[in-house]
Design a protein around this motif. Structure first.
Motif, mmCIF file in Angstrom:
data_model
loop_
_atom_site.group_PDB
_atom_site.id
_atom_site.type_symbol
_atom_site.label_atom_id
_atom_site.label_comp_id
_atom_site.label_asym_id
_atom_site.label_seq_id
_atom_site.Cartn_x
_atom_site.Cartn_y
_atom_site.Cartn_z
ATOM 1 N N TRP A 218 0.807 -1.219 0.000
ATOM 2 C CA TRP A 218 0.000 0.000 0.000
ATOM 3 C C TRP A 218 0.838 1.266 0.000
ATOM 4 C CZ3 TRP A 218 -3.878 -1.686 -2.188
ATOM 5 C CH2 TRP A 218 -4.398 -2.940 -1.877
ATOM 6 N N ASN A 219 2.071 1.235 0.506
ATOM 7 C CA ASN A 219 2.930 2.411 0.347
ATOM 8 C C ASN A 219 3.298 2.609 -1.122
ATOM 9 O OD1 ASN A 219 3.623 3.219 3.283
ATOM 10 N ND2 ASN A 219 4.006 1.019 3.255
ATOM 11 N N MET A 220 3.657 1.522 -1.790
ATOM 12 C CA MET A 220 3.981 1.610 -3.214
ATOM 13 C C MET A 220 2.755 1.957 -4.040
ATOM 14 S SD MET A 220 6.447 1.535 -5.282
ATOM 15 C CE MET A 220 6.571 1.617 -7.080
ATOM 16 N N ARG A 221 1.600 1.432 -3.656
ATOM 17 C CA ARG A 221 0.365 1.768 -4.356
ATOM 18 C C ARG A 221 0.091 3.272 -4.263
ATOM 19 N NH1 ARG A 221 -1.763 -0.757 -8.163
ATOM 20 N NH2 ARG A 221 -1.480 1.316 -9.054
ATOM 21 N N GLY A 222 0.380 3.874 -3.117
ATOM 22 C CA GLY A 222 0.202 5.311 -2.963
ATOM 23 C C GLY A 222 1.091 6.114 -3.898
ATOM 24 N N ILE A 223 2.323 5.627 -4.098
ATOM 25 C CA ILE A 223 3.235 6.287 -5.040
ATOM 26 C C ILE A 223 2.721 6.134 -6.462
ATOM 27 C CG2 ILE A 223 5.545 6.159 -6.061
ATOM 28 C CD1 ILE A 223 6.585 5.438 -3.246
ATOM 29 N N ASP A 225 -0.238 5.665 -7.499
ATOM 30 C CA ASP A 225 -1.482 6.417 -7.685
ATOM 31 C C ASP A 225 -1.308 7.919 -7.516
ATOM 32 O OD1 ASP A 225 -2.543 3.926 -8.007
ATOM 33 O OD2 ASP A 225 -3.950 4.033 -6.337
ATOM 34 N N GLY A 226 -0.098 8.348 -7.144
ATOM 35 C CA GLY A 226 0.189 9.772 -7.032
ATOM 36 C C GLY A 226 -0.401 10.453 -5.827
ATOM 37 N N ALA A 289 -1.145 -11.132 -6.153
ATOM 38 C CA ALA A 289 -1.779 -9.932 -6.705
ATOM 39 C C ALA A 289 -3.237 -10.172 -7.073
ATOM 40 C CB ALA A 289 -1.011 -9.447 -7.930
ATOM 41 N N ALA A 290 -3.645 -11.432 -7.179
ATOM 42 C CA ALA A 290 -4.997 -11.772 -7.620
ATOM 43 C C ALA A 290 -6.064 -11.215 -6.683
ATOM 44 C CB ALA A 290 -5.131 -13.296 -7.715
ATOM 45 N N THR A 296 -4.390 -6.219 -6.214
ATOM 46 C CA THR A 296 -3.700 -5.030 -6.699
ATOM 47 C C THR A 296 -2.901 -5.431 -7.929
ATOM 48 O OG1 THR A 296 -2.335 -3.132 -6.030
ATOM 49 C CG2 THR A 296 -1.583 -5.310 -5.339
ATOM 50 N N SER A 297 -2.196 -4.484 -8.492
ATOM 51 C CA SER A 297 -1.377 -4.801 -9.655
ATOM 52 C C SER A 297 -0.077 -5.475 -9.234
ATOM 53 C CB SER A 297 -1.054 -3.526 -10.437
ATOM 54 O OG SER A 297 -0.205 -2.680 -9.665
ATOM 55 N N ARG A 298 0.468 -6.281 -10.122
ATOM 56 C CA ARG A 298 1.771 -6.890 -9.879
ATOM 57 C C ARG A 298 2.831 -5.813 -9.656
ATOM 58 N NH1 ARG A 298 6.410 -8.372 -12.749
ATOM 59 N NH2 ARG A 298 7.177 -10.485 -12.365
ATOM 60 N N ALA A 299 2.691 -4.686 -10.365
ATOM 61 C CA ALA A 299 3.674 -3.606 -10.261
ATOM 62 C C ALA A 299 3.768 -3.035 -8.853
ATOM 63 C CB ALA A 299 3.325 -2.490 -11.248
ATOM 64 N N ALA A 300 2.663 -3.085 -8.116
ATOM 65 C CA ALA A 300 2.674 -2.561 -6.749
ATOM 66 C C ALA A 300 3.437 -3.463 -5.793
ATOM 67 C CB ALA A 300 1.253 -2.359 -6.251
ATOM 68 N N ILE A 301 3.630 -4.724 -6.181
ATOM 69 C CA ILE A 301 4.258 -5.711 -5.306
ATOM 70 C C ILE A 301 5.713 -5.982 -5.652
ATOM 71 C CG2 ILE A 301 4.177 -8.138 -4.558
ATOM 72 C CD1 ILE A 301 1.149 -8.055 -5.050
ATOM 73 N N ILE A 302 6.005 -6.147 -6.947
ATOM 74 C CA ILE A 302 7.232 -6.813 -7.356
ATOM 75 C C ILE A 302 8.510 -6.049 -7.012
ATOM 76 C CG2 ILE A 302 7.115 -5.925 -9.732
ATOM 77 C CD1 ILE A 302 8.389 -9.392 -8.508
ATOM 78 N N ASP A 303 8.558 -4.733 -7.216
ATOM 79 C CA ASP A 303 9.820 -4.012 -6.995
ATOM 80 C C ASP A 303 10.274 -4.098 -5.548
ATOM 81 O OD1 ASP A 303 10.189 -3.353 -9.606
ATOM 82 O OD2 ASP A 303 9.501 -1.274 -9.428
#
Length: 414
Positions: A218-223, A225-226, A289-290, A296-303
């Motif tokens: 959720w921290n990465m999701r916030g980034i 999503d801007g 991610a499912a 959420t998106s894979r992009a929010a998790i993987i990095d």
């Protein structure tokens, strides 16, 4: 079974021979042989409550990869809405086990954050990988880290709302500890609100808080999503800190010891699998991610699960202390000193009126005998001591030796 789970299990089966070496046990042995003499599970199908966070992954993957079947059980992951629901379904027996905040489980043992109940911590599920984010509005005003936040709050006094996920939980303790190192008293200088992890970004988007402490993604999701920027990682506060644990009640652990050991062993193997290769982490990210899990998106998790960080303001870096699930077995042992640390912070912030017997509470809570038997079956080494030493942000060392003195040693407290 979902298409994602079917693909995951088929991929695992295709690679079973190679994975047998990685898991230090022959893959897909009959349950009794692979269980290493732990005894027949008293309950074959078990429900494990989880919150949609990256660190639910070892529970999900133990089921998705069929590692639970190796130990004669079937894990049913049960997605829950918030940490209060996790607590309630654990206490009323609707769920057999829980992916639960360490501080929440410890709190229940001493009667804070819910009714007093004798609880059991079976293992640590992960270390590191939580975060503290600040709103874009705050960043535009110049607050992008702890020092600039403290300066802004001094320059522009007002009510500053900050969110955490449960009053006795880990995210609250990371937020409070972090703020206090800059002279900000979280009991006086901010407005503390409680927001469930999956609802954090929606609340940030509409401006309900200036910052929040939550687990990934959720921290990465916030980034992405801007709506927020990265201010700190929890490993900046306590390198290799414990985070979520596998919790149940003492009554369940006493009545179902073989079931507990089977669940621990299956999750240990899943944890080792996740940490063994970058490719496994990628497969894990695809699975969790499912919609049935983190949604959420894979992009929010993987990095971040690979240690690749960004702050949302153009800075990128690699953090070797990113979220770990196993790390050659160092992650999973239930250290008494880890449990006791959360009690010291509960006392510091006024959640406990008096000093408990810190280590006695911790040792009653942590089921080290069950863990050791399960670890032996899974081929995982265990430490010699249930105390470990760490130096936290600000320079204080915590080793579990004198908890009451440590709890009273902070200049800023409730």
């Amino acid at each position: 079974m979902t298409d994602t789970l079917l693909k995951t299990r088929r991929s695992f089966m295709r690679n079973a021979t190679a994975m047998g070496a990685l898991l230090c046990a022959p893959a897909l042995l009959p349950a009794r042989a692979a269980a290493g003499g732990m005894g027949t599970p008293e309950k074959k199908e078990v429900r494990i409550g989880f919150i949609p966070l990256t660190d639910c992954a070892s529970i999900v993957m133990a089921s998705a990869l069929g590692l639970d079947e190796k130990y004669g059980i079937k894990i049913i992951p049960s997605k829950e809405a918030n940490w209060a629901t996790i607590r309630d379904k654990q206490l009323n027996g609707e769920n057999d086990f829980s992916h639960i905040l360490y501080g929440e489980l410890v709190g229940l043992q001493v009667g804070i954050g819910g009714p007093q109940a004798d609880m059991a911590n079976l293992m640590t599920l992960n270390r590191n990988g939580q975060g503290i984010s600040l709103s874009r509005k705050l960043a535009e005003a110049g607050a992008t880290d702890l020092a600039s936040l403290a300066a802004l709050m001094k320059r522009e006094p007002r009510e500053y709302p900050f969110a955490q996920t449960f009053p006795t939980g880990t995210h609250a303790m990371w937020l409070y500890y972090w703020l206090a190192t800059a002279g900000i008293n979280p009991m006086q200088d901010i407005k503390v609100i409680t927001v469930p992890p999956p609802q954090m970004i929606a609340n940030a988007r509409v401006g309900n808080m200036d910052g929040f402490s939550v687990g990934e993604p959720w921290n990465m999701r916030g980034i992405l999503d801007g709506v927020s920027v990265h201010a700190a990682s929890s490993q900046d506060i306590w390198p290799d800190h414990p985070e979520k644990v596998l919790g149940t009640t003492q009554a369940f652990a006493e009545q179902h010891p073989n079931t507990c050991k089977a669940v621990i062993a299956a999750i240990l193997e899943a944890s080792r699998w996740i940490d063994s290769t970058p490719e496994n982490r990628e497969q894990m990210a695809d699975t969790i991610a499912a919609r049935a899990y983190v949604n959420t998106s894979r992009a929010a998790i993987i990095d971040r699960i690979q240690g690749h960080y960004q702050d949302g303001l153009g800075k990128t870096w690699d953090d070797p202390n990113h979220m770990k699930f196993h790390d050659a077995g160092q992650v999973n042992y239930p250290y008494a000193s880890d449990a006791a640390w959360f009690l010291t912070q509960h006392k510091r912030w006024g959640l406990l009126a008096d000093h408990p017997d810190y280590l006695a509470v911790a040792r009653r809570l942590n089921q080290t005998d069950l863990y050791r038997e399960a670890a032996a079956a899974a081929g995982v080494a265990v430490p010699d001591s249930d105390l470990r030493s760490s130096t936290l942000l600000g320079g204080k060392t915590w080793d579990g030796q004198d908890p009451a003195t440590y709890a009273d040693s902070f200049d800023i407290h409730a």
